[in-house]
Design a protein around this motif. Structure first.
Motif, PDB file in Angstrom:
ATOM      1  N   LYS A   1     -25.070  14.045 -14.742  1.00 50.57           N
ATOM      2  CA  LYS A   1     -23.760  13.786 -14.551  1.00 50.57           C
ATOM      3  C   LYS A   1     -22.880  15.021 -15.418  1.00 50.57           C
ATOM      4  CE  LYS A   1     -19.999  10.671 -16.266  1.00 50.57           C
ATOM      5  NZ  LYS A   1     -19.553   9.422 -17.043  1.00 50.57           N
ATOM      6  N   TYR A   2     -21.772  15.509 -14.583  1.00 49.18           N
ATOM      7  CA  TYR A   2     -21.070  16.689 -14.874  1.00 49.18           C
ATOM      8  C   TYR A   2     -19.525  16.132 -14.708  1.00 49.18           C
ATOM      9  CZ  TYR A   2     -25.038  20.045 -14.560  1.00 49.18           C
ATOM     10  OH  TYR A   2     -26.323  20.674 -14.439  1.00 49.18           O
ATOM     11  N   THR A   3     -18.834  16.725 -15.722  1.00 54.83           N
ATOM     12  CA  THR A   3     -17.435  16.644 -15.620  1.00 54.83           C
ATOM     13  C   THR A   3     -16.827  18.235 -15.979  1.00 54.83           C
ATOM     14  OG1 THR A   3     -17.157  14.413 -16.273  1.00 54.83           O
ATOM     15  CG2 THR A   3     -15.159  15.681 -16.782  1.00 54.83           C
ATOM     16  N   ILE A   4     -15.853  18.529 -15.277  1.00 53.80           N
ATOM     17  CA  ILE A   4     -15.451  20.062 -15.411  1.00 53.80           C
ATOM     18  C   ILE A   4     -13.938  19.618 -15.793  1.00 53.80           C
ATOM     19  CG2 ILE A   4     -14.971  22.224 -14.314  1.00 53.80           C
ATOM     20  CD1 ILE A   4     -18.199  21.394 -14.867  1.00 53.80           C
ATOM     21  N   VAL A   5     -13.409  20.157 -16.741  1.00 58.31           N
ATOM     22  CA  VAL A   5     -12.053  19.998 -17.253  1.00 58.31           C
ATOM     23  C   VAL A   5     -11.435  21.654 -17.059  1.00 58.31           C
ATOM     24  CG1 VAL A   5     -10.414  19.261 -18.819  1.00 58.31           C
ATOM     25  CG2 VAL A   5     -12.353  17.962 -18.305  1.00 58.31           C
TER      26      VAL A   5
ATOM     27  N   TYR B   1     -18.922  19.075 -19.395  1.00 57.38           N
ATOM     28  CA  TYR B   1     -19.594  17.901 -19.853  1.00 57.38           C
ATOM     29  C   TYR B   1     -20.809  17.741 -19.104  1.00 57.38           C
ATOM     30  CZ  TYR B   1     -15.188  16.511 -22.187  1.00 57.38           C
ATOM     31  OH  TYR B   1     -13.913  16.535 -23.205  1.00 57.38           O
ATOM     32  N   GLN B   2     -22.028  17.830 -19.799  1.00 53.86           N
ATOM     33  CA  GLN B   2     -23.330  17.687 -19.151  1.00 53.86           C
ATOM     34  C   GLN B   2     -23.725  16.450 -19.522  1.00 53.86           C
ATOM     35  OE1 GLN B   2     -25.903  20.881 -18.719  1.00 53.86           O
ATOM     36  NE2 GLN B   2     -27.599  19.661 -17.677  1.00 53.86           N
ATOM     37  N   ASN B   3     -24.035  15.224 -19.008  1.00 57.84           N
ATOM     38  CA  ASN B   3     -24.536  13.983 -19.544  1.00 57.84           C
ATOM     39  C   ASN B   3     -23.868  13.636 -20.924  1.00 57.84           C
ATOM     40  OD1 ASN B   3     -26.484  13.791 -17.238  1.00 57.84           O
ATOM     41  ND2 ASN B   3     -27.656  15.368 -18.065  1.00 57.84           N
ATOM     42  N   GLY B   4     -22.468  14.002 -20.786  1.00 58.98           N
ATOM     43  CA  GLY B   4     -21.751  13.485 -22.128  1.00 58.98           C
ATOM     44  C   GLY B   4     -21.841  14.631 -22.996  1.00 58.98           C
ATOM     45  N   ASP B   5     -22.301  15.968 -22.975  1.00 59.98           N
ATOM     46  CA  ASP B   5     -22.385  16.920 -23.934  1.00 59.98           C
ATOM     47  C   ASP B   5     -21.329  18.049 -23.656  1.00 59.98           C
ATOM     48  OD1 ASP B   5     -24.359  15.812 -25.596  1.00 59.98           O
ATOM     49  OD2 ASP B   5     -26.037  16.927 -24.459  1.00 59.98           O
ATOM     50  N   LYS B   6     -20.339  18.062 -24.247  1.00 62.64           N
ATOM     51  CA  LYS B   6     -19.181  19.106 -24.137  1.00 62.64           C
ATOM     52  C   LYS B   6     -19.342  20.606 -24.720  1.00 62.64           C
ATOM     53  CE  LYS B   6     -14.219  19.310 -25.026  1.00 62.64           C
ATOM     54  NZ  LYS B   6     -13.176  18.706 -25.889  1.00 62.64           N
TER      55      LYS B   6
ATOM     56  N   PRO C   1      -9.637  11.391 -24.817  1.00 63.14           N
ATOM     57  CA  PRO C   1     -10.962  11.433 -25.167  1.00 63.14           C
ATOM     58  C   PRO C   1     -12.061  10.808 -24.333  1.00 63.14           C
ATOM     59  CG  PRO C   1      -9.630   9.603 -26.121  1.00 63.14           C
ATOM     60  CD  PRO C   1      -8.667  10.498 -25.415  1.00 63.14           C
ATOM     61  N   ASN C   2     -11.575  10.052 -23.575  1.00 64.13           N
ATOM     62  CA  ASN C   2     -12.664   9.513 -22.259  1.00 64.13           C
ATOM     63  C   ASN C   2     -12.394  10.295 -20.929  1.00 64.13           C
ATOM     64  OD1 ASN C   2      -9.939   8.747 -21.637  1.00 64.13           O
ATOM     65  ND2 ASN C   2     -10.881   6.553 -20.824  1.00 64.13           N
ATOM     66  N   ILE C   3     -12.265  11.623 -21.026  1.00 60.28           N
ATOM     67  CA  ILE C   3     -12.057  12.330 -19.875  1.00 60.28           C
ATOM     68  C   ILE C   3     -13.288  12.284 -19.085  1.00 60.28           C
ATOM     69  CG2 ILE C   3     -12.529  14.616 -20.718  1.00 60.28           C
ATOM     70  CD1 ILE C   3      -9.674  15.421 -19.254  1.00 60.28           C
ATOM     71  N   ASP C   4     -14.387  12.295 -19.656  1.00 55.41           N
ATOM     72  CA  ASP C   4     -15.634  12.455 -18.704  1.00 55.41           C
ATOM     73  C   ASP C   4     -16.175  11.121 -18.554  1.00 55.41           C
ATOM     74  OD1 ASP C   4     -16.165  11.656 -21.557  1.00 55.41           O
ATOM     75  OD2 ASP C   4     -18.367  12.438 -21.025  1.00 55.41           O
ATOM     76  N   LYS C   5     -15.451  10.090 -18.474  1.00 60.59           N
ATOM     77  CA  LYS C   5     -15.814   8.723 -18.380  1.00 60.59           C
ATOM     78  C   LYS C   5     -15.258   8.076 -16.847  1.00 60.59           C
ATOM     79  CE  LYS C   5     -17.371   8.499 -22.347  1.00 60.59           C
ATOM     80  NZ  LYS C   5     -18.697   8.758 -22.723  1.00 60.59           N
ATOM     81  N   ILE C   6     -14.670   8.847 -16.268  1.00 64.80           N
ATOM     82  CA  ILE C   6     -14.017   8.607 -14.768  1.00 64.80           C
ATOM     83  C   ILE C   6     -14.585   9.534 -13.661  1.00 64.80           C
ATOM     84  CG2 ILE C   6     -11.921   8.101 -13.687  1.00 64.80           C
ATOM     85  CD1 ILE C   6     -10.482   8.249 -16.253  1.00 64.80           C
ATOM     86  N   ASN C   7     -15.269   8.764 -12.778  1.00 63.57           N
ATOM     87  CA  ASN C   7     -15.690   9.585 -11.553  1.00 63.57           C
ATOM     88  C   ASN C   7     -14.637  10.029 -10.605  1.00 63.57           C
ATOM     89  OD1 ASN C   7     -18.230   8.705 -12.535  1.00 63.57           O
ATOM     90  ND2 ASN C   7     -18.086   6.868 -11.446  1.00 63.57           N
ATOM     91  N   GLY C   8     -14.965  11.108  -9.977  1.00 66.77           N
ATOM     92  CA  GLY C   8     -14.255  11.750  -8.927  1.00 66.77           C
ATOM     93  C   GLY C   8     -13.210  12.631  -9.739  1.00 66.77           C
TER      94      GLY C   8
END
Length: 290
Positions: free
Chosen positions: A255-259, A208-213, A155-162
């Motif tokens: 902030k972006y997170t790609i999964v 995830y862009q600034n927390g929005d999935k 659930p916190n997959i976008d909370k870790i950098n790199g």
């Protein structure tokens, strides 16, 4: 009276003439003596004369030395060429290995235009604080990734950098930063750079862009539309999605997170796609500045 002829013969003048005449006749006499043998010293002189002159010997020595030097030089050149050949083979092998691993499933690269980075200060970073401008970021690779359910992602997959991959998914968090002095509008696109073995039929990409999935997937192979676990279909056969951020101010950060994972509940997630590969890349560019 004494005979006049006898007086003439016995006179001193006649006696003087006699030896002279004998000397004249000596050469005409037959030579009954044996021929003289040639002197051995003369033979030695002749033999010595037929030998190679000293100057020629010197020239032969110089030529021999030159030939030896040329052979040594040739040997050195061949050794250098052999070493260079080995180095070249090693470099090619390393490049092939890097290319092979780069092509494995799950490669993901983020880029910004170098022109925009240099002239407008648009830059990338794996952390919100950065000490230098970066134009390219590379996520770590996951090999032999098998299928999972999107519901199993942390659930916190976008909370870790790199890079923070799991056993069967790729997760990468980065920041796009306006380090320039102008307010800009940028456009981002997440592209499918290559896909083999039909693996793209069952792939899922969460952005995830600034927390929005938002979850993206390919249209159903039957053509019946979007998969039920996705928010949107892929934009095209070569593009996952595009976005745009207007009024992106100096100092602002997105902030972006790609999964990325293989969705096990997709009907196209079958044994036929085992061994497939896929590469994704996200590119950003400025389309307007104020």
């Amino acid at each position: 009276m004494p005979d006049i002829a006898e007086k003439e013969v016995n006179s001193p003048e006649a006696e003087k003439q006699a030896p002279a005449e004998s000397e004249k006749k000596a050469p005409d006499e037959p030579d009954n003596q044996a021929p003289e043998k040639p002197d051995k010293s003369e033979k030695r002189k002749k033999k010595k004369d037929t030998s190679v002159p000293e100057e020629d010997n010197n020239s032969h020595t110089v030529t021999l030395r030159r030939n030896v030097a040329e052979i040594k030089k040739y040997t050195v050149i061949m050794r250098v060429l052999a070493v260079l050949t080995i180095i070249l083979i090693a470099v090619i092998s390393i490049g092939y290995a890097i290319s092979y691993f780069y092509d494995k499933f799950g490669c993901f690269t983020v880029k910004v235009s170098k022109y925009d980075m240099i002239n407008q200060g648009l830059t990338l970073s794996e952390t919100p604080d950065y000490d230098k401008s970066i134009a390219v970021l590379n996520a770590d690779i996951v090999y032999d990734m098998t299928n999972i359910s999107g519901e199993d992602l942390p659930p916190n997959i976008d909370k870790i950098n790199g890079s923070h991959n799991g056993d069967n998914y790729i997760a990468y968090t980065f920041y796009l930063i306006n380090a320039g002095e102008d307010t800009i509008t940028y456009q981002g696109s997440l592209n499918i750079e290559s896909a083999e073995g039909g693996v793209d039929e069952a792939i899922r990409v969460a952005v995830y862009q600034n927390g929005d999935k938002t979850v993206y997937g390919k249209t159903k192979s039957s053509g019946a539309g979007i998969e039920k676990d996705c928010d949107f279909e892929f934009a095209s056969s070569t593009k996952v999605m595009t976005n745009k951020h207007e009024d992106f101010k100096p100092g602002e950060k997105d902030k972006y997170t790609i999964v990325i994972w293989l969705e096990g509940n997709d009907p196209d997630c079958t044994n036929e796609i085992i061994g497939g590969t896929m590469k994704l890349g996200m590119n950003f560019k400025i389309i307007e500045n104020t």
